[in-house]
Structure formats: structure tokens, C-alpha cells
Design a protein around this motif. Sequence first.
Motif, short mmCIF file in Angstrom:
data_model
loop_
_atom_site.label_atom_id
_atom_site.label_comp_id
_atom_site.label_asym_id
_atom_site.label_seq_id
_atom_site.Cartn_x
_atom_site.Cartn_y
_atom_site.Cartn_z
N CYS D 146 -113.52 -75.77 11.57
CA CYS D 146 -113.14 -77.14 11.20
C CYS D 146 -111.66 -77.33 11.53
O CYS D 146 -110.80 -76.66 10.98
N ASN D 147 -111.37 -78.23 12.45
CA ASN D 147 -109.98 -78.49 12.84
C ASN D 147 -109.57 -79.95 12.60
O ASN D 147 -108.75 -80.50 13.32
N THR D 148 -110.15 -80.54 11.58
CA THR D 148 -109.86 -81.95 11.26
C THR D 148 -108.37 -82.19 11.13
O THR D 148 -107.83 -83.17 11.67
N PHE D 149 -107.67 -81.30 10.43
CA PHE D 149 -106.23 -81.45 10.27
C PHE D 149 -105.47 -80.87 11.47
O PHE D 149 -104.49 -81.44 11.92
N LEU D 150 -105.94 -79.72 11.97
CA LEU D 150 -105.15 -78.99 12.96
C LEU D 150 -104.93 -79.79 14.25
O LEU D 150 -103.83 -79.75 14.81
N ASP D 151 -105.94 -80.51 14.72
CA ASP D 151 -105.72 -81.21 15.99
C ASP D 151 -104.64 -82.30 15.85
O ASP D 151 -103.79 -82.46 16.73
N ASP D 152 -104.63 -82.99 14.72
CA ASP D 152 -103.58 -83.99 14.50
C ASP D 152 -102.21 -83.35 14.36
O ASP D 152 -101.20 -83.88 14.83
N ILE D 153 -102.17 -82.20 13.70
CA ILE D 153 -100.91 -81.51 13.47
C ILE D 153 -100.31 -81.00 14.78
O ILE D 153 -99.10 -81.13 15.02
N VAL D 154 -101.16 -80.44 15.63
CA VAL D 154 -100.68 -79.93 16.91
C VAL D 154 -100.17 -81.09 17.77
O VAL D 154 -99.10 -81.00 18.39
N GLY D 155 -100.89 -82.20 17.77
CA GLY D 155 -100.42 -83.39 18.49
C GLY D 155 -99.07 -83.87 17.97
O GLY D 155 -98.20 -84.26 18.74
N ALA D 156 -98.91 -83.81 16.66
CA ALA D 156 -97.67 -84.27 16.04
C ALA D 156 -96.50 -83.34 16.38
O ALA D 156 -95.38 -83.80 16.61
N VAL D 157 -96.75 -82.04 16.41
CA VAL D 157 -95.68 -81.10 16.77
C VAL D 157 -95.26 -81.34 18.22
O VAL D 157 -94.06 -81.37 18.54
N ALA D 158 -96.23 -81.57 19.09
CA ALA D 158 -95.91 -81.85 20.50
C ALA D 158 -95.13 -83.16 20.62
O ALA D 158 -94.15 -83.25 21.38
N ALA D 159 -95.55 -84.19 19.89
CA ALA D 159 -94.84 -85.47 19.94
C ALA D 159 -93.41 -85.33 19.42
O ALA D 159 -92.48 -85.92 19.97
N SER D 160 -93.24 -84.54 18.36
CA SER D 160 -91.90 -84.33 17.80
C SER D 160 -91.00 -83.57 18.77
O SER D 160 -89.82 -83.90 18.91
N ALA D 161 -91.56 -82.56 19.41
CA ALA D 161 -90.77 -81.80 20.39
C ALA D 161 -90.36 -82.73 21.53
O ALA D 161 -89.24 -82.62 22.06
N SER D 162 -91.23 -83.66 21.89
CA SER D 162 -90.90 -84.64 22.94
C SER D 162 -89.74 -85.53 22.50
O SER D 162 -88.83 -85.82 23.28
N SER D 163 -89.76 -85.97 21.26
CA SER D 163 -88.66 -86.79 20.73
C SER D 163 -87.37 -85.99 20.75
O SER D 163 -86.30 -86.50 21.09
N ARG D 164 -87.47 -84.74 20.32
CA ARG D 164 -86.28 -83.88 20.29
C ARG D 164 -85.68 -83.75 21.69
O ARG D 164 -84.46 -83.83 21.87
N ILE D 165 -86.54 -83.58 22.68
CA ILE D 165 -86.07 -83.48 24.07
C ILE D 165 -85.37 -84.78 24.49
O ILE D 165 -84.29 -84.75 25.08
N ALA D 166 -85.98 -85.92 24.16
CA ALA D 166 -85.38 -87.21 24.53
C ALA D 166 -83.97 -87.35 23.96
O ALA D 166 -83.04 -87.80 24.63
N HIS D 167 -83.80 -86.93 22.68
CA HIS D 167 -82.47 -87.00 22.06
C HIS D 167 -81.48 -86.06 22.77
O HIS D 167 -80.35 -86.44 23.05
N ARG D 168 -81.91 -84.83 23.07
CA ARG D 168 -81.01 -83.85 23.71
C ARG D 168 -80.65 -84.24 25.14
O ARG D 168 -79.51 -84.06 25.57
N LYS D 169 -81.63 -84.72 25.87
CA LYS D 169 -81.37 -85.06 27.28
C LYS D 169 -80.33 -86.17 27.37
O LYS D 169 -79.48 -86.17 28.27
N GLN D 170 -80.42 -87.12 26.43
CA GLN D 170 -79.42 -88.19 26.41
C GLN D 170 -78.03 -87.61 26.19
O GLN D 170 -77.07 -87.97 26.86
N ALA D 171 -77.92 -86.68 25.24
CA ALA D 171 -76.63 -86.06 24.95
C ALA D 171 -76.10 -85.33 26.19
O ALA D 171 -74.93 -85.47 26.56
N GLU D 172 -76.98 -84.58 26.85
CA GLU D 172 -76.57 -83.85 28.07
C GLU D 172 -76.06 -84.81 29.15
O GLU D 172 -75.05 -84.58 29.78
N ARG D 173 -76.82 -85.89 29.34
CA ARG D 173 -76.47 -86.86 30.36
C ARG D 173 -75.09 -87.46 30.10
O ARG D 173 -74.29 -87.67 31.01
N GLU D 174 -74.82 -87.72 28.80
CA GLU D 174 -73.53 -88.32 28.47
C GLU D 174 -72.39 -87.33 28.72
O GLU D 174 -71.30 -87.73 29.13
N VAL D 175 -72.63 -86.06 28.49
CA VAL D 175 -71.61 -85.05 28.79
C VAL D 175 -71.34 -85.04 30.29
O VAL D 175 -70.19 -85.07 30.73
#
Lengths: 186, 186, 186, 186
Positions: D146-175
Motif C-alpha cells: 500500500c503506497n497511498t501516502f508514499l507516492d504523494d510524499i515522493v512527488g512532494a520531495v521531488a517538487a521541493s527539491a525542484s523549488s530549492r534548485i530554482a532558488h539556488r540557480k537564481q542566486a548563482e546567476r546573480e553572482v
Amino acid sequence: MDQPKEKVPYSLNSKKVADATKHWLQKRGVTIDEIAELVMMLQRKYYPNLTMEECVHNVEQVLSKREVQNAVLTGIQLDILAEQELLIPELQDMISNDEGLYGVDEILAFSIVNVYGSIGFTNYGYVDKLKPGVLDRLNDKSLGPCNTFLDDIVGAVAASASSRIAHRKQAEREVEIGEDVADGDK
Amino acid sequence: MDQPKEKVPYSLNSKKVADATKHWLQKRGVTIDEIAELVMMLQRKYYPNLTMEECVHNVEQVLSKREVQNAVLTGIQLDILAEQELLIPELQDMISNDEGLYGVDEILAFSIVNVYGSIGFTNYGYVDKLKPGVLDRLNDKSLGPCNTFLDDIVGAVAASASSRIAHRKQAEREVEIGEDVADGDK
Amino acid sequence: MDQPKEKVPYSLNSKKVADATKHWLQKRGVTIDEIAELVMMLQRKYYPNLTMEECVHNVEQVLSKREVQNAVLTGIQLDILAEQELLIPELQDMISNDEGLYGVDEILAFSIVNVYGSIGFTNYGYVDKLKPGVLDRLNDKSLGPCNTFLDDIVGAVAASASSRIAHRKQAEREVEIGEDVADGDK
Amino acid sequence: MDQPKEKVPYSLNSKKVADATKHWLQKRGVTIDEIAELVMMLQRKYYPNLTMEECVHNVEQVLSKREVQNAVLTGIQLDILAEQELLIPELQDMISNDEGLYGVDEILAFSIVNVYGSIGFTNYGYVDKLKPGVLDRLNDKSLGPCNTFLDDIVGAVAASASSRIAHRKQAEREVEIGEDVADGDK
């Protein structure tokens, strides 16, 4: 049984979920009247004529929403399993000790408050901090049962019923002053 | 004027807020039918008999909620002010360029989706990424108007109407199979 | 000008957004020290040795997050436009009168609190209800400026700084008792 | 035992919680690399030079946040208990059948996404709807667990890591472009 379980396909039975929600709240020692008293405490200064009957009615309406039922059942379930010490050790520790940095109880509470909009947030935070009435008892760690989720859930149901009242009272007031009332918020 | 403004005390007029919501959506070029088409696209695979009439009805019901009206009006307002270049320069830049790290448009969208519970989140994210139908036009930066908030808001209204349909269809199905249906989700 | 505006492509300048956030808070009459005092009030019972210096530092860290900056600037912007009476009439009425059923101010506040997790919700609701210190002044309708958004935002920044302190203090405590501390919450 | 349990007071051990999070993800069949692949899929069109190494690093940083750990452990716990058929019957039915009107899995997922701000919402909804890669396997009901929770959680971790990258890349670009970069989003 001869007939394998799979022969009866799953089909959500809304009434069963609604009944289970009421049953488990009661079994965990929380009455509708106690939640209604929290609502009265939060709202009487804004609506001096508010009756306990209205508070009870609004609590019942909040509890009839499926999102609310899902949160109530899931939270009570985690409290029960913590009491039975059936959880993953790290989770067991955090839930049975109501660890301050464990916030899933508040997340479930917020999924309840959200249903009636952001105006319930403040009421929720307020009762959760002051812990009046039933919340004080639920939060008393010396009494035995684990209510890590339940106290937040009860506060959230009271805050939601308060929001519901605020929406309705506005509609009533507009009818009284003869305005052509919009159909919203029903 | 002789009569100071304060003589007429403020009193929320729900109908005016509801009417303004419809008026401004239309003025910004979005019809109820276009939002209903997004709903149809999201839901027809689950409910093959779903009619456009039902989709329109559900969009209208979503738009009758005050939380939704608040978000729609606030979002459209910020789009308009960005077009008029009336914002604080840093905010002006972020909104008029639909800056990826500015997420207040999505926050307002989520306050809409929340009203019908968490099952709308997925639909929202999906239409917001794929931008079908009206969303593609709203998102086209070459067309002139600033729709930084509006495209997210329209996606959120469509996602909420989809959630509303899912809740209602379940209730209908339970009536059909003769179950004693709970009173919730009304 | 000869050079058309389009020649300089938009590029987010994070420092400018950060500076604007501090500038506008100050211009609207809120000092970092006043927010830090709210934090001290919320946290001193849990951490008797907490210093004002730490409170100020944590408020500054919260204000360095872009999500927070976006919410602060957008909220202050709406307050200012309400003062200038530049809003759509229905929105103008709701914001300038801090209408109880208008909850977008609380939605922006929650987008701030969310950044440090659900443990900040309770603190936010509590200060928003009790309105201690600076919040009492911001909420005083007789003083002129419209602070419908600002009071919620300031409460949210204080609640977030409190959450941040709770996370850090736990990490410090674990270092002291010699535990091999995880790398999280940084 | 002679020594009563109360003699050892509870004390949160952050490292244990962090380790348990990684352990249980792995035990439920999800590798960091698989989550990183989702991140790559979501982000490569924006950052063509993005490496798998960076994706893995960002997933690990997301998993080091306590709010994320709380949600991961609680979700996996509910999946396991559903497999063991240890839940309240009505909850058992909804979770083991991944009932569409049960949204607590999405609520936990959102508590993860929230940590990196609203820009992750869209990515979450998108992967949750399309179910690429590991999400397709987790969502396959025929495979047993039963992965009722796990599939949503894994998607959320991936989405969060994507947000984190977007924030960092902007900082790098500004440097890179020589701007005086603000200290935020660290």
C-alpha cells in the motif's frame, strides 16, 4: 469464508465514515457539547445573542464535511496507535511525547480550519495556546490517553464552527437590513 | 460635501462583492464557459456522462463562495495595478514579469483550492503546468495584459469545481445504490 | 528616451527585493526591534536565557527569505493602495475596513509562517488575537494608516522567528548533551 | 524491569529521526536516485546543465528538514498499518483503496512542498497527475504494498527539491552577473 474478499469491490460509504467520526470522538471522551462550549467562548463577544443550540448545530455541520472526517479519523487513529505502542520507534517517541518539533498534528488541524477559510486560523491558534475547557483536559499528560492529535483537532473543529457562524451571521444581517443577498457561502 | 463620509458606516454587501467578482472576470476576458471547459477536460475521463451544463453550474457555485471572491478580486486588482505601473518598483518588476520566484499568485490560487479540500491540489498543479485552453491565452505574454494572477486563479477555480463534482458524484452514486447517505459535503 | 525599455531585459535582483522589504517595513513604522520584542514575549517562558540579540537575529533571518519578502511587499502594497483609495470599490471597502470575512491578509501571513513549518501556526494565532506591543498600535484604526495586511504580516514574522528559534535551540541542546546531531533544519 | 520507564526522560534525537527517514524510504523501495530522476525530469528544460549529482544533493537537503522527515515517517507509517490491516475499519477501507475523497495523503505532501514555498505546488500537482518514473511503480495497485501516502510524499520531495534548485540557480546567476547578492534563501 469461501467467497474471497475481493468479490465485494470497495465502495465508499459516506454514512459509515460520518458515523465513525462521531463514534470515535465520543469514544475518545469528547462530546459535541464540549466543542460547542469552545465555540461559544470564542464567539459570544461578537454575537451576544448566540445560543448553545446554534453552537451545537454549527459544530455538527463542520463534522459533516468529509475533509473534516478524514482528519478526525486519521488523527485519532495515530493517537490510539501511539497508546498501543505500535508505531515506528522514532515516530512513537515524538507522538507519545507530543514533541514540539513534530507538527503533523497541527497540519491535520489546519486541513480542518481551511475548509471554512482563512478567518478560522486566528481562532485556532488562540484556543490551541490558551487551551480552555475540554482542551485543557485533553492536553493533561498525566491522565493516561495520548491526545497529541485530538486536542489540535478539537480546537480546529471549534475554530471552523466559529468561522461558519461568522459567515452565516453576516448573511442574516444582510437579510434583516433588506439587502439583496448574494447566494454565496451556503 | 456637508455630510462627512463617516456618517454612512461600512457594512459588507455580499451581493456587491459577488457581482464584482463576475464583472471583473468578464472584464479581464474570462468567461464562465471557458472555465467550465477546463473542468470538463479534467473530469470527463472519470465521469463520461458529465455535461457542460453541470460544469458551468459547479464553476458558478465555486464563484459564489466568499473566500473565492476575495482571492479573485485581490488577484485581478494586482494584475491591473501592474499594468498601470502603480506598484512599488521591486514588486512591479516581479509581477509584470511573472517572476518564477514570486509565488503570491500561487498562494491566492491555493486559498481557492483549499475551500474544496486537498483533492483539488493535483488538478490545480496539472492545469497550471499544461496550460490548456483559456490558460494558454492568459499566459501569453505577447498579448498585452498582465495576467500573472489571473491564470493561476482561473486554474484554481477549475480545479475547485472539479473537486466539487467529485464530492457530488459520490453522493449521487450512493443514493443510486440505495445507501443511507450521510449529510456531509453539502 | 531613445533606448526603448525592452532593451534591458528583466532580471530579478534579490538584493533589491531584500532591501525594499526592510525599507517598506520601516517606512510603515515597524522596526525590527519591535518584532523581536514579540518574539521575546512568545519564547521567553520556554528559553529563559533568550536574549534580545538572538530575537533580532532570528527576525532578520526570517526577513531574508524570499517567500517572506514577497508576502511583506505585497501586503504593504495593498495597504498603501487602500489608503490612496486606488482599489476596485468592493475591495477598497473590505480592505480599508479590515472586513472580518476578508481573509487574504491572513493567507499572506500564513505563507510566511509556513516557511518554518506548522509549529508557527499556534504562535501566529495567539499574537494575532491578543495583539500585544506593536500589533496593538498597528491595529488601532483611529491612527490613520491602513494596516489591514501589515498587522498580520508582522505577527507572522514574529511567529516564524519563534519557530526558527525552537528548531535552533533543539539543535544546540543536542550538541550539548553530546548527541551526534543530524544536519537538518539548517 | 526495576527501573521505571519514566527515569529516562524523553529527549528528541534529531539524528535518529533523520536516519529513520532514510531507512524507511529505502525499506519501502524508494531510492534517492529515483527521486533525483523526477527532479531532473522537472527541471532540465529550465537548466540544461543540471547534473544528476546536483539533483541528488538537493533531494538530500530536502530530506534533512525536520518538517519533511515528520511527514515522510507519518505517511509511511499509515501505509504500513494499512497493509497490516490495523486501522479503524472506515479508515482502513479509504487508505487501502486510495479513495479519491480521502485527501490526508495530499495534505502531508503539501506540508513538505510548503517548506520551499508556493513555487513547488505546480510541480507537485504535475508529477502527481502524470506519475512518471518511480511514481508509476508506487501507484501500481497490483504490486502488493500500500503506497497511498508514499507516492504523494515522493512527488512532494521531488517538487521541493525542484523549488530549492530554482532558488539556488537564481542566486548563482546573480553572482555571475556581478550583482551584490542578498543573503536570503540560504
